[in-house]
Design a protein around this motif. Structure first.
Motif, PDB file in Angstrom:
ATOM      1  N   MET A   1       8.759   1.477   1.768  1.00 20.32           N
ATOM      2  CA  MET A   1       7.654   2.033   1.059  1.00 20.32           C
ATOM      3  C   MET A   1       7.245   1.069  -0.048  1.00 20.32           C
ATOM      4  SD  MET A   1       7.511   5.571  -0.925  1.00 20.32           S
ATOM      5  CE  MET A   1       6.455   6.620  -0.038  1.00 20.32           C
ATOM      6  N   VAL A   2       5.972   0.902  -0.276  1.00 20.15           N
ATOM      7  CA  VAL A   2       5.446  -0.014  -1.275  1.00 20.15           C
ATOM      8  C   VAL A   2       5.387   0.706  -2.611  1.00 20.15           C
ATOM      9  CG1 VAL A   2       3.475  -1.433  -1.938  1.00 20.15           C
ATOM     10  CG2 VAL A   2       4.112  -1.200   0.462  1.00 20.15           C
ATOM     11  N   SER A   3       5.877   0.031  -3.647  1.00 15.70           N
ATOM     12  CA  SER A   3       5.850   0.671  -4.959  1.00 15.70           C
ATOM     13  C   SER A   3       4.415   0.791  -5.456  1.00 15.70           C
ATOM     14  CB  SER A   3       6.702  -0.121  -5.957  1.00 15.70           C
ATOM     15  OG  SER A   3       6.077  -1.364  -6.222  1.00 15.70           O
ATOM     16  N   GLY A   4       4.218   1.659  -6.437  1.00 20.52           N
ATOM     17  CA  GLY A   4       2.887   1.916  -6.978  1.00 20.52           C
ATOM     18  C   GLY A   4       2.258   0.713  -7.638  1.00 20.52           C
ATOM     19  N   THR A   5       3.013  -0.211  -8.170  1.00 17.75           N
ATOM     20  CA  THR A   5       2.443  -1.383  -8.835  1.00 17.75           C
ATOM     21  C   THR A   5       2.129  -2.491  -7.850  1.00 17.75           C
ATOM     22  OG1 THR A   5       4.655  -2.246  -9.298  1.00 17.75           O
ATOM     23  CG2 THR A   5       3.599  -0.917 -11.018  1.00 17.75           C
ATOM     24  N   ARG A   6       2.810  -2.523  -6.733  1.00 20.32           N
ATOM     25  CA  ARG A   6       2.544  -3.571  -5.737  1.00 20.32           C
ATOM     26  C   ARG A   6       1.371  -3.226  -4.848  1.00 20.32           C
ATOM     27  NH1 ARG A   6       7.262  -5.793  -2.356  1.00 20.32           N
ATOM     28  NH2 ARG A   6       5.480  -6.947  -1.609  1.00 20.32           N
ATOM     29  N   ALA A   7       1.057  -1.969  -4.673  1.00 18.13           N
ATOM     30  CA  ALA A   7      -0.015  -1.552  -3.772  1.00 18.13           C
ATOM     31  C   ALA A   7      -1.356  -2.158  -4.150  1.00 18.13           C
ATOM     32  CB  ALA A   7      -0.096  -0.033  -3.710  1.00 18.13           C
ATOM     33  N   PRO A   8      -1.778  -2.125  -5.413  1.00 13.61           N
ATOM     34  CA  PRO A   8      -3.064  -2.737  -5.750  1.00 13.61           C
ATOM     35  C   PRO A   8      -3.058  -4.246  -5.496  1.00 13.61           C
ATOM     36  CG  PRO A   8      -2.407  -1.240  -7.494  1.00 13.61           C
ATOM     37  CD  PRO A   8      -1.253  -1.344  -6.534  1.00 13.61           C
ATOM     38  N   HIS A   9      -1.930  -4.899  -5.763  1.00 12.74           N
ATOM     39  CA  HIS A   9      -1.846  -6.347  -5.513  1.00 12.74           C
ATOM     40  C   HIS A   9      -1.963  -6.646  -4.016  1.00 12.74           C
ATOM     41  CE1 HIS A   9      -0.702 -10.503  -5.878  1.00 12.74           C
ATOM     42  NE2 HIS A   9       0.289 -10.297  -5.002  1.00 12.74           N
ATOM     43  N   THR A  10      -1.286  -5.886  -3.176  1.00 16.58           N
ATOM     44  CA  THR A  10      -1.340  -6.067  -1.727  1.00 16.58           C
ATOM     45  C   THR A  10      -2.758  -5.822  -1.215  1.00 16.58           C
ATOM     46  OG1 THR A  10       0.951  -5.342  -1.569  1.00 16.58           O
ATOM     47  CG2 THR A  10      -0.334  -5.343   0.460  1.00 16.58           C
ATOM     48  N   ILE A  11      -3.388  -4.821  -1.739  1.00 17.36           N
ATOM     49  CA  ILE A  11      -4.767  -4.514  -1.332  1.00 17.36           C
ATOM     50  C   ILE A  11      -5.699  -5.650  -1.759  1.00 17.36           C
ATOM     51  CG2 ILE A  11      -6.714  -2.954  -1.703  1.00 17.36           C
ATOM     52  CD1 ILE A  11      -4.634  -0.672  -1.883  1.00 17.36           C
ATOM     53  N   ALA A  12      -5.501  -6.179  -2.946  1.00 21.33           N
ATOM     54  CA  ALA A  12      -6.337  -7.281  -3.436  1.00 21.33           C
ATOM     55  C   ALA A  12      -6.149  -8.531  -2.590  1.00 21.33           C
ATOM     56  CB  ALA A  12      -6.017  -7.567  -4.909  1.00 21.33           C
ATOM     57  N   VAL A  13      -4.905  -8.836  -2.215  1.00 20.48           N
ATOM     58  CA  VAL A  13      -4.620 -10.002  -1.362  1.00 20.48           C
ATOM     59  C   VAL A  13      -5.271  -9.809   0.006  1.00 20.48           C
ATOM     60  CG1 VAL A  13      -2.775 -11.244  -0.158  1.00 20.48           C
ATOM     61  CG2 VAL A  13      -2.515 -10.662  -2.570  1.00 20.48           C
ATOM     62  N   THR A  14      -5.152  -8.619   0.557  1.00 18.12           N
ATOM     63  CA  THR A  14      -5.761  -8.330   1.857  1.00 18.12           C
ATOM     64  C   THR A  14      -7.283  -8.456   1.776  1.00 18.12           C
ATOM     65  OG1 THR A  14      -3.938  -6.846   2.410  1.00 18.12           O
ATOM     66  CG2 THR A  14      -5.974  -6.602   3.681  1.00 18.12           C
ATOM     67  N   ALA A  15      -7.869  -7.927   0.711  1.00 13.69           N
ATOM     68  CA  ALA A  15      -9.323  -8.013   0.541  1.00 13.69           C
ATOM     69  C   ALA A  15      -9.761  -9.468   0.409  1.00 13.69           C
ATOM     70  CB  ALA A  15      -9.749  -7.203  -0.678  1.00 13.69           C
ATOM     71  N   GLU A  16      -9.018 -10.263  -0.340  1.00 15.57           N
ATOM     72  CA  GLU A  16      -9.355 -11.687  -0.497  1.00 15.57           C
ATOM     73  C   GLU A  16      -9.279 -12.409   0.853  1.00 15.57           C
ATOM     74  OE1 GLU A  16      -7.670 -15.639  -2.783  1.00 15.57           O
ATOM     75  OE2 GLU A  16      -7.141 -13.656  -3.566  1.00 15.57           O
ATOM     76  N   SER A  17      -8.240 -12.095   1.620  1.00 15.51           N
ATOM     77  CA  SER A  17      -8.084 -12.692   2.950  1.00 15.51           C
ATOM     78  C   SER A  17      -9.243 -12.302   3.871  1.00 15.51           C
ATOM     79  CB  SER A  17      -6.752 -12.253   3.556  1.00 15.51           C
ATOM     80  OG  SER A  17      -6.617 -12.733   4.868  1.00 15.51           O
ATOM     81  N   LEU A  18      -9.638 -11.044   3.796  1.00 12.96           N
ATOM     82  CA  LEU A  18     -10.756 -10.575   4.625  1.00 12.96           C
ATOM     83  C   LEU A  18     -12.076 -11.228   4.207  1.00 12.96           C
ATOM     84  CD1 LEU A  18      -9.857  -6.789   5.010  1.00 12.96           C
ATOM     85  CD2 LEU A  18      -9.780  -8.566   6.775  1.00 12.96           C
ATOM     86  N   HIS A  19     -12.271 -11.449   2.904  1.00  7.98           N
ATOM     87  CA  HIS A  19     -13.474 -12.142   2.433  1.00  7.98           C
ATOM     88  C   HIS A  19     -13.522 -13.574   2.970  1.00  7.98           C
ATOM     89  CE1 HIS A  19     -15.610  -9.361  -0.151  1.00  7.98           C
ATOM     90  NE2 HIS A  19     -14.460  -8.956  -0.700  1.00  7.98           N
TER      91      HIS A  19
END
Length: 171
Positions: free
Chosen positions: A1-19
């Motif tokens: 399970m992803v901790s609450g503080t890592r989730a926004p970072h993971t989402i941001a990395v994924t969004a950057e990769s998708l861009h």
């Protein structure tokens, strides 16, 4: 399970990769559209040229070649391997001869039929035929051989035995 503080970072990395992927794919789409436009333009010009040549060929066979048309056709040497010595070689109905016996029209067709007379019942590729006739210098020459082979298949003068393979008709 992803901790609450890592989730926004993971989402941001994924969004950057998708861009980045989106930008790369957009460039690829634009390049493909340009290439498609070029192919469509070339296709149109080839179709127009082919139509003009076919009309010229029809006019030439109906009226016989004029002196200017006869001079426009290059006089290419017959390949060494494609000259059968017996009189049973297939005659080309498209070939006309002038008083000196020089071929004017249908030379490629005649050369191809002579080549098939020498190879017997072997399956050959268009590229091999072009090479034997000394017409493998560029893709345009090889495509002329392919087109002639397809026309000869259409008129039942040779057979297609597989994808890209041709064989002489059995006598």
């Amino acid at each position: 399970m992803v901790s609450g503080t890592r989730a926004p970072h993971t989402i941001a990395v994924t969004a950057e990769s998708l861009h980045k992927d989106l930008a790369r794919l957009e460039l690829q789409r634009q390049a493909l559209e340009r290439e498609l436009a070029a192919v469509v333009a070339h296709l149109g010009s080839v179709q127009r040229a082919l139509s003009a040549i076919e009309a010229l060929m029809r006019d030439t066979t109906e009226a016989g070649p004029t002196n200017a048309q006869a001079q426009a056709v290059p006089d290419l040497p017959a390949p060494e391997a494609a000259a059968p010595s017996d009189a049973s070689a297939p005659a080309d109905t498209d070939a006309d001869s002038d008083a000196d016996g020089q071929r004017k029209y249908g030379q490629l067709t005649e050369q191809i039929l002579e080549y098939f007379a020498t190879v017997g019942q072997a399956d050959v590729r268009a590229r091999d035929v072009a090479a034997a006739l000394g017409r493998d210098t560029d893709s345009g020459s090889i495509n002329a051989v392919r087109s002639t082979l397809d026309r000869l298949v259409g008129t039942s003068r040779i057979r297609r035995t597989g994808r890209g393979l041709y064989r002489a008709k059995r006598s």
